[in-house]
Design a protein around this motif. Structure first.
Motif, PDB file in Angstrom:
ATOM      1  N   GLY A  43     -10.515  -3.923 -14.083  1.00 25.74           N
ATOM      2  CA  GLY A  43      -9.934  -4.285 -15.366  1.00 25.74           C
ATOM      3  C   GLY A  43      -8.982  -3.261 -15.929  1.00 25.74           C
ATOM      4  O   GLY A  43      -8.563  -3.393 -17.080  1.00 25.74           O
ATOM      5  N   ARG A  44      -8.599  -2.268 -15.166  1.00 23.92           N
ATOM      6  CA  ARG A  44      -7.696  -1.218 -15.644  1.00 23.92           C
ATOM      7  C   ARG A  44      -6.375  -1.263 -14.891  1.00 23.92           C
ATOM      8  O   ARG A  44      -6.292  -1.762 -13.767  1.00 23.92           O
ATOM      9  N   LEU A  45      -5.352  -0.702 -15.552  1.00 20.51           N
ATOM     10  CA  LEU A  45      -4.056  -0.582 -14.909  1.00 20.51           C
ATOM     11  C   LEU A  45      -4.099   0.573 -13.925  1.00 20.51           C
ATOM     12  O   LEU A  45      -4.465   1.694 -14.278  1.00 20.51           O
ATOM     13  N   VAL A  46      -3.739   0.288 -12.692  1.00 19.27           N
ATOM     14  CA  VAL A  46      -3.766   1.296 -11.635  1.00 19.27           C
ATOM     15  C   VAL A  46      -2.381   1.389 -11.022  1.00 19.27           C
ATOM     16  O   VAL A  46      -1.601   0.428 -11.008  1.00 19.27           O
ATOM     17  N   SER A  47      -2.068   2.571 -10.529  1.00 18.59           N
ATOM     18  CA  SER A  47      -0.814   2.752  -9.808  1.00 18.59           C
ATOM     19  C   SER A  47      -0.898   2.070  -8.451  1.00 18.59           C
ATOM     20  O   SER A  47      -1.976   1.974  -7.855  1.00 18.59           O
ATOM     21  N   LEU A  48       0.239   1.588  -7.977  1.00 15.49           N
ATOM     22  CA  LEU A  48       0.253   0.956  -6.664  1.00 15.49           C
ATOM     23  C   LEU A  48      -0.097   1.945  -5.562  1.00 15.49           C
ATOM     24  O   LEU A  48      -0.498   1.539  -4.468  1.00 15.49           O
ATOM     25  N   SER A  49       0.062   3.228  -5.825  1.00 14.82           N
ATOM     26  CA  SER A  49      -0.293   4.248  -4.841  1.00 14.82           C
ATOM     27  C   SER A  49      -1.738   4.721  -4.989  1.00 14.82           C
ATOM     28  O   SER A  49      -2.165   5.588  -4.239  1.00 14.82           O
ATOM     29  N   TYR A  50      -2.469   4.158  -5.952  1.00 12.24           N
ATOM     30  CA  TYR A  50      -3.879   4.495  -6.111  1.00 12.24           C
ATOM     31  C   TYR A  50      -4.690   3.766  -5.052  1.00 12.24           C
ATOM     32  O   TYR A  50      -4.222   2.808  -4.420  1.00 12.24           O
ATOM     33  N   GLY A  51      -5.907   4.182  -4.854  1.00 12.56           N
ATOM     34  CA  GLY A  51      -6.767   3.521  -3.885  1.00 12.56           C
ATOM     35  C   GLY A  51      -8.205   3.960  -4.061  1.00 12.56           C
ATOM     36  O   GLY A  51      -8.490   4.986  -4.693  1.00 12.56           O
ATOM     37  N   CYS A  52      -9.121   3.160  -3.500  1.00  7.89           N
ATOM     38  CA  CYS A  52     -10.540   3.493  -3.553  1.00  7.89           C
ATOM     39  C   CYS A  52     -11.218   2.890  -2.333  1.00  7.89           C
ATOM     40  O   CYS A  52     -10.587   2.202  -1.517  1.00  7.89           O
ATOM     41  N   GLY A  53     -12.520   3.130  -2.227  1.00  4.48           N
ATOM     42  CA  GLY A  53     -13.261   2.597  -1.092  1.00  4.48           C
ATOM     43  C   GLY A  53     -13.499   1.111  -1.152  1.00  4.48           C
ATOM     44  O   GLY A  53     -13.978   0.524  -0.170  1.00  4.48           O
ATOM     45  N   GLY A  54     -13.164   0.477  -2.285  1.00  7.72           N
ATOM     46  CA  GLY A  54     -13.348  -0.966  -2.403  1.00  7.72           C
ATOM     47  C   GLY A  54     -12.135  -1.758  -1.998  1.00  7.72           C
ATOM     48  O   GLY A  54     -11.974  -2.900  -2.444  1.00  7.72           O
ATOM     49  N   HIS A  55     -11.250  -1.209  -1.182  1.00  7.50           N
ATOM     50  CA  HIS A  55     -10.062  -1.934  -0.719  1.00  7.50           C
ATOM     51  C   HIS A  55     -10.481  -3.207  -0.007  1.00  7.50           C
ATOM     52  O   HIS A  55     -11.469  -3.246   0.735  1.00  7.50           O
ATOM     53  N   SER A  56      -9.727  -4.271  -0.238  1.00  8.54           N
ATOM     54  CA  SER A  56     -10.111  -5.570   0.321  1.00  8.54           C
ATOM     55  C   SER A  56     -10.103  -5.578   1.843  1.00  8.54           C
ATOM     56  O   SER A  56     -10.826  -6.367   2.457  1.00  8.54           O
ATOM     57  N   GLU A  57      -9.318  -4.714   2.466  1.00 12.01           N
ATOM     58  CA  GLU A  57      -9.231  -4.715   3.924  1.00 12.01           C
ATOM     59  C   GLU A  57      -9.874  -3.469   4.524  1.00 12.01           C
ATOM     60  O   GLU A  57      -9.568  -3.098   5.660  1.00 12.01           O
ATOM     61  N   ALA A  58     -10.760  -2.828   3.786  1.00  8.99           N
ATOM     62  CA  ALA A  58     -11.346  -1.585   4.295  1.00  8.99           C
ATOM     63  C   ALA A  58     -12.234  -1.839   5.503  1.00  8.99           C
ATOM     64  O   ALA A  58     -12.309  -1.006   6.410  1.00  8.99           O
ATOM     65  N   ALA A  59     -12.902  -3.027   5.569  1.00  7.25           N
ATOM     66  CA  ALA A  59     -13.827  -3.299   6.660  1.00  7.25           C
ATOM     67  C   ALA A  59     -13.119  -3.658   7.957  1.00  7.25           C
ATOM     68  O   ALA A  59     -13.705  -3.525   9.038  1.00  7.25           O
ATOM     69  N   VAL A  60     -11.877  -4.136   7.889  1.00  5.46           N
ATOM     70  CA  VAL A  60     -11.173  -4.586   9.100  1.00  5.46           C
ATOM     71  C   VAL A  60     -10.062  -3.638   9.490  1.00  5.46           C
ATOM     72  O   VAL A  60      -9.306  -3.928  10.406  1.00  5.46           O
ATOM     73  N   MET A  61      -9.946  -2.531   8.833  1.00  6.46           N
ATOM     74  CA  MET A  61      -8.896  -1.578   9.190  1.00  6.46           C
ATOM     75  C   MET A  61      -9.239  -0.898  10.499  1.00  6.46           C
ATOM     76  O   MET A  61     -10.408  -0.604  10.773  1.00  6.46           O
ATOM     77  N   PRO A  62      -8.247  -0.656  11.352  1.00 11.55           N
ATOM     78  CA  PRO A  62      -8.538   0.013  12.633  1.00 11.55           C
ATOM     79  C   PRO A  62      -9.043   1.432  12.407  1.00 11.55           C
ATOM     80  O   PRO A  62      -8.565   2.148  11.542  1.00 11.55           O
ATOM     81  N   LYS A  63     -10.032   1.786  13.223  1.00 10.17           N
ATOM     82  CA  LYS A  63     -10.583   3.116  13.123  1.00 10.17           C
ATOM     83  C   LYS A  63      -9.662   4.114  13.800  1.00 10.17           C
ATOM     84  O   LYS A  63      -8.931   3.770  14.734  1.00 10.17           O
ATOM     85  N   PRO A  64      -9.679   5.347  13.367  1.00 12.57           N
ATOM     86  CA  PRO A  64      -8.827   6.339  14.028  1.00 12.57           C
ATOM     87  C   PRO A  64      -9.247   6.548  15.467  1.00 12.57           C
ATOM     88  O   PRO A  64     -10.436   6.477  15.799  1.00 12.57           O
ATOM     89  N   PRO A  65      -8.304   6.749  16.377  1.00 13.28           N
ATOM     90  CA  PRO A  65      -8.663   6.916  17.805  1.00 13.28           C
ATOM     91  C   PRO A  65      -9.502   8.167  18.023  1.00 13.28           C
ATOM     92  O   PRO A  65      -9.281   9.204  17.401  1.00 13.28           O
ATOM     93  N   ARG A  66     -10.453   8.017  18.936  1.00 14.60           N
ATOM     94  CA  ARG A  66     -11.316   9.131  19.275  1.00 14.60           C
ATOM     95  C   ARG A  66     -10.746   9.867  20.477  1.00 14.60           C
ATOM     96  O   ARG A  66     -10.223   9.261  21.413  1.00 14.60           O
ATOM     97  N   PRO A  67     -10.817  11.173  20.488  1.00 14.02           N
ATOM     98  CA  PRO A  67     -10.289  11.903  21.655  1.00 14.02           C
ATOM     99  C   PRO A  67     -11.119  11.634  22.901  1.00 14.02           C
ATOM    100  O   PRO A  67     -12.322  11.333  22.826  1.00 14.02           O
ATOM    101  N   ALA A  68     -10.477  11.725  24.044  1.00 13.74           N
ATOM    102  CA  ALA A  68     -11.168  11.469  25.307  1.00 13.74           C
ATOM    103  C   ALA A  68     -12.184  12.556  25.597  1.00 13.74           C
ATOM    104  O   ALA A  68     -12.054  13.709  25.142  1.00 13.74           O
ATOM    105  N   GLU A  69     -13.214  12.175  26.357  1.00 16.87           N
ATOM    106  CA  GLU A  69     -14.240  13.135  26.731  1.00 16.87           C
ATOM    107  C   GLU A  69     -13.663  14.157  27.702  1.00 16.87           C
ATOM    108  O   GLU A  69     -12.783  13.840  28.515  1.00 16.87           O
ATOM    109  N   PRO A  70     -14.108  15.421  27.623  1.00 16.54           N
ATOM    110  CA  PRO A  70     -13.595  16.428  28.567  1.00 16.54           C
ATOM    111  C   PRO A  70     -14.008  16.110  30.006  1.00 16.54           C
ATOM    112  O   PRO A  70     -15.118  15.626  30.269  1.00 16.54           O
ATOM    113  N   VAL A  71     -13.116  16.364  30.965  1.00 21.13           N
ATOM    114  CA  VAL A  71     -13.346  16.095  32.388  1.00 21.13           C
ATOM    115  C   VAL A  71     -13.659  17.415  33.079  1.00 21.13           C
ATOM    116  O   VAL A  71     -12.891  18.386  32.962  1.00 21.13           O
TER     117      VAL A  71
END
Length: 310
Positions: A249-277
């Motif tokens: 119910g508050r005015l927020v900047s378009l550059s603001y954000g929080c954990g309740g983003h509508s697409e937070a659950a389907v956003m791609p996860k950051p890539p994990r580094p490969a295991e050492p060989v």
């Protein structure tokens, strides 16, 4: 130069009268007057005597009243010329040099802070408020025989609309009527200064620099819970409609954000580094003795003698 001229040019210093003897001795009379104005036990020790004028003296007493630290009871006494009876003039409580005083009075317009208004309170706006500027007044309306006015008049007459008697309705087919319908017919509107101060205030509370926005997975510009607003402020702000978000119910900047983003659950996860060989097939050589060309201590060959082992 005469002596009279020399005396006339000499600056005169104000003469401080000496305290009248009878008035200065009337300490008990002054104390009784102070205790009558206050009550016994509040008037403290006698502090000083100050001559206010000819046969006019003020006695100062310490004040023991809680909350009046550094204040003094001032009792002024006087007597008539050639009279021996000292009479009371006035009694008052005055602050001393180290008295505890209330802060300097500040006008209400400077004391007011956000959130101070309550139900029933009225906040008059100054006529010269920099946050506002004159709105649409109708002075630049087109003449009645203009093409725009005639076309709008025909459209209005074709509609079956009831005109209410609450306010004086503007002339049909005028820009004033359109401005009123769009909510623009106001005496004053926000100025550029008012827009900028509001934007800075909102961005400080719900902007990109807040800790919540720094830890958010994405900004509000891509959130489905953002409700767009009109006007120039709509280019940078919107209204949050997520009931579980911190800015619902508050005015927020378009550059603001929080954990309740509508697409937070389907956003791609950051890539994990490969295991050492680990190469388990190769053999690493570990020399037992240093090379002859390395180190600061020369290598000496050990004697090949029998160590007694069979």
């Amino acid at each position: 130069m005469s002596a009279a001229t020399t005396r006339s040019r000499t600056p005169r210093t104000p003469r401080t009268p000496a305290p009248d003897r009878l008035c200065a001795e009337a300490v008990e009379l002054a104390r009784e007057a102070a205790e009558e104005a206050a009550h016994p036990g509040v008037v403290g020790e006698h502090v000083s005597v100050v001559a206010e004028g000819d046969r006019v003296v003020t006695h100062f007493f310490e004040c023991s009243e809680p909350g009046y630290r550094g204040w003094r009871w001032a009792v002024t006494v006087t007597r008539a010329s050639r009279a021996k009876n000292v009479t009371l003039d006035e009694t008052v409580l005055l602050p001393g040099d180290d008295a505890l005083l209330a802060p300097e009075w500040v006008p209400w317009s400077e004391r007011l802070r956000p959130g101070d208004m309550g139900p029933g309170d009225l906040l008059p706006t100054d006529a010269e408020d920099l946050r506002l500027e004159p709105g649409y007044s109708g002075e630049d309306a087109p003449p009645p025989n203009s093409a725009v006015s005639a076309e709008m008049a025909e459209l209005v007459e074709a509609e079956d609309a009831d005109v209410t008697d609450r306010v004086v309705a503007p002339a049909r087919g005028s820009i004033t009527s359109v401005a009123e319908e769009l909510g623009m017919r106001r005496a004053r509107v926000l100025s550029r200064y008012g827009l900028h101060t509001a934007a800075d205030r909102w961005d400080e509370a719900f902007g990109a620099k807040t800790p919540m926005a720094q830890a958010a997975p994405a900004s509000c510009v891509s959130c489905g819970f953002l409700v767009a607003i009109g006007g120039s402020l709509g280019q940078a702000f919107g209204v949050c409609a997520n009931e579980f978000g911190p800015a619902d119910g508050r005015l927020v900047s378009l550059s603001y954000g929080c954990g309740g983003h509508s697409e937070a659950a389907v956003m791609p996860k950051p890539p994990r580094p490969a295991e050492p060989v680990l190469d388990s097939m190769a053999i690493d050589e570990f020399p037992l003795r240093p090379a002859a060309d390395t180190g600061s201590v020369p290598v000496v060959d050990l004697p090949s003698e029998d160590l007694g082992h069979s």
